[in-house]
Write a protein that holds these residues in place. Structure first.
Motif, PDB file in Angstrom:
ATOM      1  N   GLN A  10     -11.719  -0.366   0.267  1.00 24.91           N
ATOM      2  CA  GLN A  10     -10.305  -0.740   0.313  1.00 24.91           C
ATOM      3  C   GLN A  10     -10.165  -2.194   0.758  1.00 24.91           C
ATOM      4  O   GLN A  10     -10.782  -2.619   1.732  1.00 24.91           O
ATOM      5  CB  GLN A  10      -9.556   0.187   1.274  1.00 24.91           C
ATOM      6  CG  GLN A  10      -8.054   0.050   1.161  1.00 24.91           C
ATOM      7  CD  GLN A  10      -7.295   0.884   2.167  1.00 24.91           C
ATOM      8  OE1 GLN A  10      -7.836   1.306   3.195  1.00 24.91           O
ATOM      9  NE2 GLN A  10      -6.021   1.112   1.901  1.00 24.91           N
ATOM     10  N   GLY A  13      -6.321  -2.207   4.481  1.00 22.79           N
ATOM     11  CA  GLY A  13      -5.665  -0.956   4.848  1.00 22.79           C
ATOM     12  C   GLY A  13      -6.434  -0.221   5.924  1.00 22.79           C
ATOM     13  O   GLY A  13      -7.319  -0.796   6.560  1.00 22.79           O
ATOM     14  N   ARG A  52      -7.435  -1.943  -4.181  1.00 24.12           N
ATOM     15  CA  ARG A  52      -6.439  -1.026  -3.610  1.00 24.12           C
ATOM     16  C   ARG A  52      -7.048   0.365  -3.642  1.00 24.12           C
ATOM     17  O   ARG A  52      -7.726   0.734  -4.604  1.00 24.12           O
ATOM     18  CB  ARG A  52      -5.166  -1.045  -4.448  1.00 24.12           C
ATOM     19  CG  ARG A  52      -4.271  -2.203  -4.120  1.00 24.12           C
ATOM     20  CD  ARG A  52      -2.847  -1.891  -4.531  1.00 24.12           C
ATOM     21  NE  ARG A  52      -2.333  -0.725  -3.830  1.00 24.12           N
ATOM     22  CZ  ARG A  52      -1.227  -0.079  -4.168  1.00 24.12           C
ATOM     23  NH1 ARG A  52      -0.526  -0.478  -5.210  1.00 24.12           N
ATOM     24  NH2 ARG A  52      -0.798   0.949  -3.489  1.00 24.12           N
ATOM     25  N   ASN A  73      -7.993  12.469   0.073  1.00 21.45           N
ATOM     26  CA  ASN A  73      -6.645  12.708  -0.456  1.00 21.45           C
ATOM     27  C   ASN A  73      -6.412  11.927  -1.749  1.00 21.45           C
ATOM     28  O   ASN A  73      -5.842  12.439  -2.707  1.00 21.45           O
ATOM     29  CB  ASN A  73      -5.582  12.332   0.603  1.00 21.45           C
ATOM     30  CG  ASN A  73      -5.786  10.964   1.207  1.00 21.45           C
ATOM     31  OD1 ASN A  73      -6.884  10.589   1.599  1.00 21.45           O
ATOM     32  ND2 ASN A  73      -4.731  10.178   1.276  1.00 21.45           N
ATOM     33  N   CYS A  93      -7.404  12.671   8.367  1.00 21.70           N
ATOM     34  CA  CYS A  93      -5.976  12.934   8.358  1.00 21.70           C
ATOM     35  C   CYS A  93      -5.726  14.249   7.613  1.00 21.70           C
ATOM     36  O   CYS A  93      -6.664  14.802   7.030  1.00 21.70           O
ATOM     37  CB  CYS A  93      -5.214  11.786   7.700  1.00 21.70           C
ATOM     38  SG  CYS A  93      -5.781  11.397   6.034  1.00 21.70           S
ATOM     39  N   GLY A 163       1.282  12.580  13.971  1.00 19.73           N
ATOM     40  CA  GLY A 163       2.533  13.336  13.883  1.00 19.73           C
ATOM     41  C   GLY A 163       3.745  12.518  14.327  1.00 19.73           C
ATOM     42  O   GLY A 163       4.884  12.973  14.263  1.00 19.73           O
ATOM     43  N   SER A 180      -8.461  15.752   5.110  1.00 19.55           N
ATOM     44  CA  SER A 180      -9.072  14.621   4.415  1.00 19.55           C
ATOM     45  C   SER A 180      -9.874  13.727   5.356  1.00 19.55           C
ATOM     46  O   SER A 180      -9.616  13.682   6.559  1.00 19.55           O
ATOM     47  CB  SER A 180      -7.967  13.794   3.744  1.00 19.55           C
ATOM     48  OG  SER A 180      -8.514  12.685   3.088  1.00 19.55           O
TER      49      SER A 180
HETATM   50  O1  PRT Z   1      -2.793  -0.910  -0.184  1.00 17.94           O
HETATM   51  P1  PRT Z   1      -3.513   0.352  -0.457  1.00 17.94           P
HETATM   52  O2  PRT Z   1      -2.953   1.135  -1.620  1.00 17.94           O
HETATM   53  O3  PRT Z   1      -5.000   0.124  -0.586  1.00 17.94           O
HETATM   54  O4  PRT Z   1      -3.376   1.253   0.877  1.00 17.94           O
HETATM   55  P2  PRT Z   1      -2.373   2.437   1.240  1.00 17.94           P
HETATM   56  O5  PRT Z   1      -1.205   1.865   1.947  1.00 17.94           O
HETATM   57  O6  PRT Z   1      -2.132   3.328   0.056  1.00 17.94           O
HETATM   58  O7  PRT Z   1      -3.286   3.314   2.213  1.00 17.94           O
HETATM   59  P3  PRT Z   1      -3.506   3.194   3.804  1.00 17.94           P
HETATM   60  O8  PRT Z   1      -4.260   1.953   4.128  1.00 17.94           O
HETATM   61  O9  PRT Z   1      -2.234   3.457   4.544  1.00 17.94           O
HETATM   62  O10 PRT Z   1      -4.434   4.471   4.029  1.00 17.94           O
HETATM   63  C1  PRT Z   1      -5.706   4.570   3.463  1.00 17.94           C
HETATM   64  C2  PRT Z   1      -6.268   5.960   3.722  1.00 17.94           C
HETATM   65  O11 PRT Z   1      -6.350   6.195   5.123  1.00 17.94           O
HETATM   66  C3  PRT Z   1      -5.411   7.117   3.226  1.00 17.94           C
HETATM   67  O12 PRT Z   1      -5.570   7.364   1.844  1.00 17.94           O
HETATM   68  C4  PRT Z   1      -5.943   8.271   4.062  1.00 17.94           C
HETATM   69  O13 PRT Z   1      -7.119   8.796   3.482  1.00 17.94           O
HETATM   70  C5  PRT Z   1      -6.331   7.594   5.389  1.00 17.94           C
HETATM   71  N1  PRT Z   1      -5.368   7.839   6.494  1.00 17.94           N
HETATM   72  C6  PRT Z   1      -5.716   8.228   7.743  1.00 17.94           C
HETATM   73  C7  PRT Z   1      -4.030   7.679   6.470  1.00 17.94           C
HETATM   74  C8  PRT Z   1      -3.556   7.995   7.748  1.00 17.94           C
HETATM   75  N2  PRT Z   1      -4.620   8.323   8.520  1.00 17.94           N
HETATM   76  C9  PRT Z   1      -2.134   7.901   8.022  1.00 17.94           C
HETATM   77  N3  PRT Z   1      -1.726   8.195   9.140  1.00 17.94           N
HETATM   78  N4  PRT Z   1      -3.170   7.288   5.488  1.00 17.94           N
HETATM   79  C10 PRT Z   1      -1.873   7.189   5.753  1.00 17.94           C
HETATM   80  N5  PRT Z   1      -1.306   7.491   6.970  1.00 17.94           N
HETATM   81  C11 PRT Z   1       0.184   7.287   7.057  1.00 17.94           C
HETATM   82  C12 PRT Z   1       0.983   8.442   6.457  1.00 17.94           C
HETATM   83  O14 PRT Z   1       1.190   8.224   5.074  1.00 17.94           O
HETATM   84  C13 PRT Z   1       2.263   8.407   7.246  1.00 17.94           C
HETATM   85  O15 PRT Z   1       3.159   7.437   6.741  1.00 17.94           O
HETATM   86  O16 PRT Z   1       0.578   7.215   8.404  1.00 17.94           O
HETATM   87  C14 PRT Z   1       1.790   7.934   8.599  1.00 17.94           C
HETATM   88  C15 PRT Z   1       1.546   9.140   9.461  1.00 17.94           C
HETATM   89  O17 PRT Z   1       0.806   8.795  10.597  1.00 17.94           O
HETATM   90  P4  PRT Z   1       1.154   9.461  12.008  1.00 17.94           P
HETATM   91  O18 PRT Z   1       0.066   8.983  12.938  1.00 17.94           O
HETATM   92  O19 PRT Z   1       2.512   8.983  12.414  1.00 17.94           O
HETATM   93  O20 PRT Z   1       1.122  10.971  11.829  1.00 17.94           O
END
Ligand code: PRT
Ligand code: ZN
Length: 288
Positions: A10, A13, A52, A73, A93, A163, A180
Motif C-alpha cells: 500500500q 495508508g 492503492r 477484506n 480488523c 469501535g 481480517s
Molecule cells: O488509499 P487506499 O485505498 O490505499 O487506502 P484505504 O483508505 O482504502 O485503506 P486504509 O489505509 O484505511 O486501510 C487499509 C487496510 O487496513 C484495510 O483494508 C484493512 O485491512 C486494515 N484496517 C485495519 C483498517 C482498520 N484497521 C480500520 N480501522 N481499515 C479501515 N479502518 C477504518 C474503518 O473503515 C472505519 O472507518 O477505521 C474506522 C474504524 O476504526 P475504529 O478504530 O474506530 O473502530
C-alpha cells in the motif's frame, strides 16, 4: 524487466508502515521510497510497487506484481483469482454490522428486509446468500457510518477496529461478517518464472523467520540452583533452556526462547521459585 520479484504494497495508508517494517526486518534495504511508485531493494532481487490497496489484488492476479501485501477484506471483496501465501499478523480488523444503540440484532435472520450500507457489497452479498437472507445493500465508498443517521440505511456493515467510529455515530457492534488481517498474496493463474520462483522461496524463508520471531521473546534470568528443575518445567521453551553458571555457586543464569504471550502467565511462578534479574528481549529473526 529486470527479473526481480515485484512486491505490491500500500502506498499510503494503514498497512504501509507495517509492511515496510516487515520487509526491513527481513533484511531488505529499502531507501528513498517516499513519493515514489517503484523502488528496488539495494541488497536483494526485489522491487516494491506502491499502489492503492484496492488495486493490489487485481495487479497481483494479472501478474503486474508477483506478490502483494493487502488486507483480507480487500482480497475477498475484489473476487479475484489469488492465493493466500502467508497471514502476516498485522492490520487486524473485523468487518461487522453496526446497528443503532437502541436496537438488538442477535441472529442473521433478523437482517431480513433491512437496508444495509457498506463499502463491501460483494462480501455482504455472499454473507446473505450463505445465510439465506433477503436484504438490500447500498454500496457507499466512504463514511458508511453516517448512513443510518441520514435515514438511508437501517444498519451498516463496515470495518471495525476499536469501535470508536461506530460509537461516535451512535452505533454499536453487532454480528461479525469477516475477520481480517494483512495477507501476502500471489496470483492463482499466472505462474512465476523459474528465476522468480527461486527468489520467492528465499523471500518466504525470511518472512517466516520474521513472523516466528515476532511471536517469541528471549527470556534471561538468574535462579537459585535448587529451583532449576521446577523452573525448567515452567518454561514453555521452544528448545531446552541454556543454563550458565554464575560467580555465586548457588545461582544459575537461564536463557530461553518463549512464546511472547506466555510471559505474563509464567512470571508469578518464576518469582515464586526465586528468579531475579528477569529480562525479556525482542528477537528480530528466528530460523527454526
Ligand atoms: O488509499 P487506499 O485505498 O490505499 O487506502 P484505504 O483508505 O482504502 O485503506 P486504509 O489505509 O484505511 O486501510 C487499509 C487496510 O487496513 C484495510 O483494508 C484493512 O485491512 C486494515 N484496517 C485495519 C483498517 C482498520 N484497521 C480500520 N480501522 N481499515 C479501515 N479502518 C477504518 C474503518 O473503515 C472505519 O472507518 O477505521 C474506522 C474504524 O476504526 P475504529 O478504530 O474506530 O473502530
Ligand atoms: Zn482503499
Amino acid at each position: 524487466m529486470n527479473g526481480n520479484l515485484k512486491i505490491a504494497i500500500q502506498k499510503k495508508g494503514r498497512l504501509t508502515e507495517k509492511s515496510l517494517e516487515l520487509l526491513k526486518t527481513c533484511g531488505f534495504e529499502i531507501e528513498n521510497y517516499k513519493e515514489r511508485l517503484f523502488v528496488s531493494a539495494r541488497n536483494f532481487k526485489i522491487d516494491l510497487l506502491f499502489l492503492r490497496d484496492d488495486d493490489i489484488p487485481e495487479y497481483v492476479q494479472d501478474g503486474v506484481a508477483d506478490v502483494g501485501i493487502v488486507g483480507g477484506n480487500v482480497v475477498e471483496e475484489k473476487l479475484v483469482d489469488v492465493e493466500v501465501t502467508r497471514e502476516l499478523g498485522f492490520g487486524k480488523c473485523t468487518l461487522m454490522f453496526g446497528i443503532p444503540e437502541d436496537v438488538e440484532l442477535n441472529h442473521p435472520n433478523e437482517l431480513n428486509g433491512k437496508v444495509i450500507a457498506t463499502s463491501y457489497p460483494n462480501i455482504l452479498n455472499n454473507y446473505f446468500r450463505r445465510h439465506d437472507i433477503s436484504a438490500r445493500i447500498i454500496g457507499i465508498s466512504g463514511s458508511v457510518e453516517i448512513a443510518p443517521s441520514l435515514g438511508v440505511a437501517d444498519y451498516v456493515c463496515d470495518i471495525v477496529s476499536t469501535g470508536t467510529t461506530l460509537k461516535m455515530n451512535k452505533l454499536k457492534k453487532s454480528l461479525t461478517v469477516l475477520e481480517s488481517q494483512a495477507l501476502l498474496i500471489k496470483s492463482g493463474k499466472k505462474a512465476l518464472s523459474e528465476e522468480k520462483q527461486k527468489i520467492l522461496v528465499e523471500f518466504l524463508r525470511r518472512i517466516d523467520s520474521a513472523l516466528t520471531a515476532k511471536k517469541s521473546k528471549y527470556l534471561m534470568m538468574n535462579i537459585p540452583k535448587n529451583s532449576l528443575d521446577v523452573i525448567s518445567q515452567t518454561l514453555p521453551s521452544l528448545k531446552s533452556p541454556t543454563i550458565l553458571s554464575l560467580a555465586d555457586p548457588e545461582m544459575l543464569a537461564v536463557h530461553a526462547v518463549i512464546p511472547k504471550d506466555k510471559f505474563w502467565e509464567i512470571i508469578d511462578d518464576l518469582k515464586k521459585y526465586g528468579a531475579s534479574g528477569i529480562l525479556l528481549l525482542p528477537i528480530e529473526n528466528m530460523i527454526v
